[in-house]
Design a protein around this motif. Structure first.
Motif, PDB file in Angstrom:
ATOM      1  N   THR A 162      -2.379 -11.415  -9.226  1.00  0.00           N
ATOM      2  CA  THR A 162      -2.365 -10.117  -9.395  1.00  0.00           C
ATOM      3  C   THR A 162      -0.979  -9.476 -10.110  1.00  0.00           C
ATOM      4  OG1 THR A 162      -3.758  -9.233  -7.850  1.00  0.00           O
ATOM      5  CG2 THR A 162      -2.483  -7.729  -8.665  1.00  0.00           C
ATOM      6  N   THR A 163      -0.044 -10.096  -9.563  1.00  0.00           N
ATOM      7  CA  THR A 163       1.397  -9.910 -10.318  1.00  0.00           C
ATOM      8  C   THR A 163       1.420 -10.443 -11.637  1.00  0.00           C
ATOM      9  OG1 THR A 163       2.561  -9.893  -7.997  1.00  0.00           O
ATOM     10  CG2 THR A 163       3.844 -10.149 -10.142  1.00  0.00           C
ATOM     11  N   ARG A 164       0.727 -11.453 -11.866  1.00  0.00           N
ATOM     12  CA  ARG A 164       0.918 -11.934 -13.263  1.00  0.00           C
ATOM     13  C   ARG A 164      -0.029 -11.323 -14.226  1.00  0.00           C
ATOM     14  NH1 ARG A 164      -1.265 -15.579 -16.976  1.00  0.00           N
ATOM     15  NH2 ARG A 164       0.398 -16.879 -17.997  1.00  0.00           N
ATOM     16  N   ALA A 165      -1.243 -11.008 -13.764  1.00  0.00           N
ATOM     17  CA  ALA A 165      -2.151 -10.028 -14.652  1.00  0.00           C
ATOM     18  C   ALA A 165      -1.510  -8.941 -14.984  1.00  0.00           C
ATOM     19  CB  ALA A 165      -3.507 -10.160 -13.816  1.00  0.00           C
ATOM     20  N   MET A 166      -0.758  -8.056 -13.793  1.00  0.00           N
ATOM     21  CA  MET A 166      -0.480  -6.900 -14.205  1.00  0.00           C
ATOM     22  C   MET A 166       0.663  -7.009 -15.231  1.00  0.00           C
ATOM     23  SD  MET A 166      -2.126  -4.478 -12.376  1.00  0.00           S
ATOM     24  CE  MET A 166      -0.927  -3.029 -12.142  1.00  0.00           C
ATOM     25  N   THR A 167       1.614  -8.017 -15.050  1.00  0.00           N
ATOM     26  CA  THR A 167       2.586  -8.268 -15.847  1.00  0.00           C
ATOM     27  C   THR A 167       2.018  -8.445 -17.533  1.00  0.00           C
ATOM     28  OG1 THR A 167       4.061  -9.062 -14.177  1.00  0.00           O
ATOM     29  CG2 THR A 167       4.665  -9.798 -16.483  1.00  0.00           C
ATOM     30  N   VAL A 168       1.084  -9.560 -17.396  1.00  0.00           N
ATOM     31  CA  VAL A 168       0.500  -9.607 -18.832  1.00  0.00           C
ATOM     32  C   VAL A 168       0.044  -8.599 -19.582  1.00  0.00           C
ATOM     33  CG1 VAL A 168      -1.258 -11.101 -20.062  1.00  0.00           C
ATOM     34  CG2 VAL A 168       0.249 -12.315 -18.347  1.00  0.00           C
ATOM     35  N   ARG A 173       0.535  -4.168 -23.678  1.00  0.00           N
ATOM     36  CA  ARG A 173       0.435  -2.738 -24.094  1.00  0.00           C
ATOM     37  C   ARG A 173       1.735  -2.605 -24.955  1.00  0.00           C
ATOM     38  NH1 ARG A 173      -1.259  -2.056 -19.132  1.00  0.00           N
ATOM     39  NH2 ARG A 173       0.587  -1.432 -18.399  1.00  0.00           N
ATOM     40  N   LEU A 174       3.172  -3.065 -23.945  1.00  0.00           N
ATOM     41  CA  LEU A 174       4.231  -2.860 -24.555  1.00  0.00           C
ATOM     42  C   LEU A 174       4.348  -3.541 -26.277  1.00  0.00           C
ATOM     43  CD1 LEU A 174       7.157  -1.844 -23.782  1.00  0.00           C
ATOM     44  CD2 LEU A 174       7.570  -4.154 -23.162  1.00  0.00           C
ATOM     45  N   THR A 175       3.941  -4.763 -26.290  1.00  0.00           N
ATOM     46  CA  THR A 175       3.823  -5.414 -27.450  1.00  0.00           C
ATOM     47  C   THR A 175       3.329  -4.541 -28.881  1.00  0.00           C
ATOM     48  OG1 THR A 175       4.115  -7.868 -26.464  1.00  0.00           O
ATOM     49  CG2 THR A 175       3.709  -7.607 -28.805  1.00  0.00           C
ATOM     50  N   ALA A 193       7.068 -16.775 -15.556  1.00  0.00           N
ATOM     51  CA  ALA A 193       8.057 -16.873 -14.563  1.00  0.00           C
ATOM     52  C   ALA A 193       8.080 -15.671 -13.714  1.00  0.00           C
ATOM     53  CB  ALA A 193       9.392 -17.194 -14.895  1.00  0.00           C
ATOM     54  N   VAL A 194       7.321 -14.665 -13.759  1.00  0.00           N
ATOM     55  CA  VAL A 194       7.288 -13.398 -12.995  1.00  0.00           C
ATOM     56  C   VAL A 194       6.640 -13.693 -11.810  1.00  0.00           C
ATOM     57  CG1 VAL A 194       5.035 -12.475 -13.881  1.00  0.00           C
ATOM     58  CG2 VAL A 194       6.989 -10.967 -13.218  1.00  0.00           C
ATOM     59  N   VAL A 242       4.978  -4.489 -10.596  1.00  0.00           N
ATOM     60  CA  VAL A 242       5.215  -4.948  -9.299  1.00  0.00           C
ATOM     61  C   VAL A 242       5.221  -4.049  -8.264  1.00  0.00           C
ATOM     62  CG1 VAL A 242       6.928  -6.306  -8.068  1.00  0.00           C
ATOM     63  CG2 VAL A 242       6.749  -7.093 -10.236  1.00  0.00           C
ATOM     64  N   LEU A 243       5.832  -2.789  -8.851  1.00  0.00           N
ATOM     65  CA  LEU A 243       5.556  -1.605  -7.609  1.00  0.00           C
ATOM     66  C   LEU A 243       4.061  -1.409  -7.355  1.00  0.00           C
ATOM     67  CD1 LEU A 243       6.963   0.604  -6.187  1.00  0.00           C
ATOM     68  CD2 LEU A 243       6.733   1.936  -8.386  1.00  0.00           C
ATOM     69  N   PRO A 244       3.029  -1.430  -8.283  1.00  0.00           N
ATOM     70  CA  PRO A 244       1.721  -1.230  -7.753  1.00  0.00           C
ATOM     71  C   PRO A 244       1.173  -2.239  -6.955  1.00  0.00           C
ATOM     72  CG  PRO A 244       2.262  -0.770 -10.176  1.00  0.00           C
ATOM     73  CD  PRO A 244       3.292  -1.317  -9.981  1.00  0.00           C
ATOM     74  N   VAL A 245       1.506  -3.524  -7.099  1.00  0.00           N
ATOM     75  CA  VAL A 245       1.106  -4.620  -6.259  1.00  0.00           C
ATOM     76  C   VAL A 245       1.563  -4.273  -4.874  1.00  0.00           C
ATOM     77  CG1 VAL A 245       1.218  -7.068  -5.803  1.00  0.00           C
ATOM     78  CG2 VAL A 245       1.014  -6.000  -8.137  1.00  0.00           C
TER      79      VAL A 245
END
Length: 327
Positions: A162-168, A173-175, A193-194, A242-245
């Protein structure tokens, strides 16, 4: 004009007066508080302000507030025998002419706001006539929405996935939105690495973190670089991924500290597009930026269900996100 009409006329001005989260207030018992969110104005019977959010001694308290011109009006209006007014968070008055009531955690004496001085709402593109209040609602809605998304992911792919999926998802979106793309090595590094970084391990091991250690653990995670990214990007990663996780995993005592961080964390820098869209609104705090971003997500249209989502889905039911005042 009757006394009731006088109170109703002052209700919105008192609400505006209490809507600055930076202001520190001293209650009649000497306690110092910050009103993080002044709550929802109630124009019907019952307490004047619903779901107020107050910071005191590092803890977040949520409950209702009642406003009177004089403290003695509490007895005059016979609220003590009305169950709707039980367990108030805050009794707000202009004139403190009676002892503190047993039904309120705090009594706060505030100055008279002049009736003829309307609250300035700033830009015509601001989210509402009371922009701070609307931003507070949207900021909490954004965190709750992201937390619900994290919960759904965890049922399928666990905490690390989940941490990786939320980061990706956030990086994608940011890109698409940035005029100056992130360097490829940073993008690849964060994706890979996140989950095993200090920040990712904070999420993975969060259930074992003592509540009193939450804020220190966040500071440590934000201090550690993941892929040679800057502090601003790392803060955005924490807030959006990360905060939502952590919120989805947290116990009630841990959530209090997570929310404390959310309401009190200073922003690293202002966002240019938010400054252009909302030139009169401050960006000093993370929640202010998150509120504006969530507002823009609705394409600039106000939603009448926002407050209901926060009150039912966010506060009391699915996430049990805030500690409600019951004593």
């Amino acid at each position: 004009m009757s006394e009731t009409l006088n109170e109703r006329a002052y209700q919105r001005r008192v609400h505006a007066l209490l809507s600055d989260p930076v202001q520190r207030w001293t209650c009649t018992n000497g306690d110092e508080i910050q009103i993080v969110a002044a709550g929802l104005i109630n124009v019907h019977d019952g307490p004047d302000f619903r779901d107020m959010c107050v910071l005191h001694n590092g803890s977040i308290h949520v409950g209702n507030g009642e406003f009177h011109i004089r403290a003695s009006d509490w007895s005059t209006h016979e609220h003590a025998i009305d169950a709707r007014y039980a367990s108030l968070l805050l009794h707000i008055v202009f004139t403190n002419d009676a002892p503190p009531i047993d039904d309120a955690r705090w009594t706060l004496c505030v100055p008279f706001p002049p009736l003829h001085a309307d609250k300035v709402s700033g830009s015509t593109e601001s989210p509402s006539e009371s922009p701070l209040v609307e931003l507070q609602h949207h900021a909490l809605l954004r965190l709750l929405r992201n937390t619900a998304e994290a919960q759904q992911h965890m049922r399928r792919i666990g905490v690390r996935g989940t941490t990786r999926a939320m980061t990706v998802a956030w990086l994608d979106r940011l890109t698409h939105k940035r005029h100056r793309p992130l360097r490829l090595e940073i993008l690849v590094g964060l994706r890979e690495a996140v989950a095993t970084s200090t920040m990712g391990l904070l999420a993975e091991d969060f259930s074992m973190c003592h509540a009193d250690d939450v804020l220190g653990a966040i500071r440590a995670a934000e201090h550690q670089s993941i892929a040679r990214e800057g502090a601003a990007l790392r803060r955005e990663l924490f807030v959006n991924a990360v905060l939502p996780v952590c919120c989805a995993l947290a116990r009630d005592d841990q959530r209090i500290h997570l929310l404390q961080w959310y309401w009190s964390a200073r922003s690293v820098h202002p966002y240019g597009h938010l400054r252009r869209r909302f030139p009169e609104l401050e960006q000093g705090y993370v929640w202010q930026q998150q509120g504006m971003l969530e507002y823009l997500r609705h394409h600039g249209t106000r939603t009448t269900v926002c407050a209901d989502i926060i009150r039912t889905y966010g506060l009391e039911r699915t996430l049990r996100f805030l500690r409600l005042v019951s004593e």
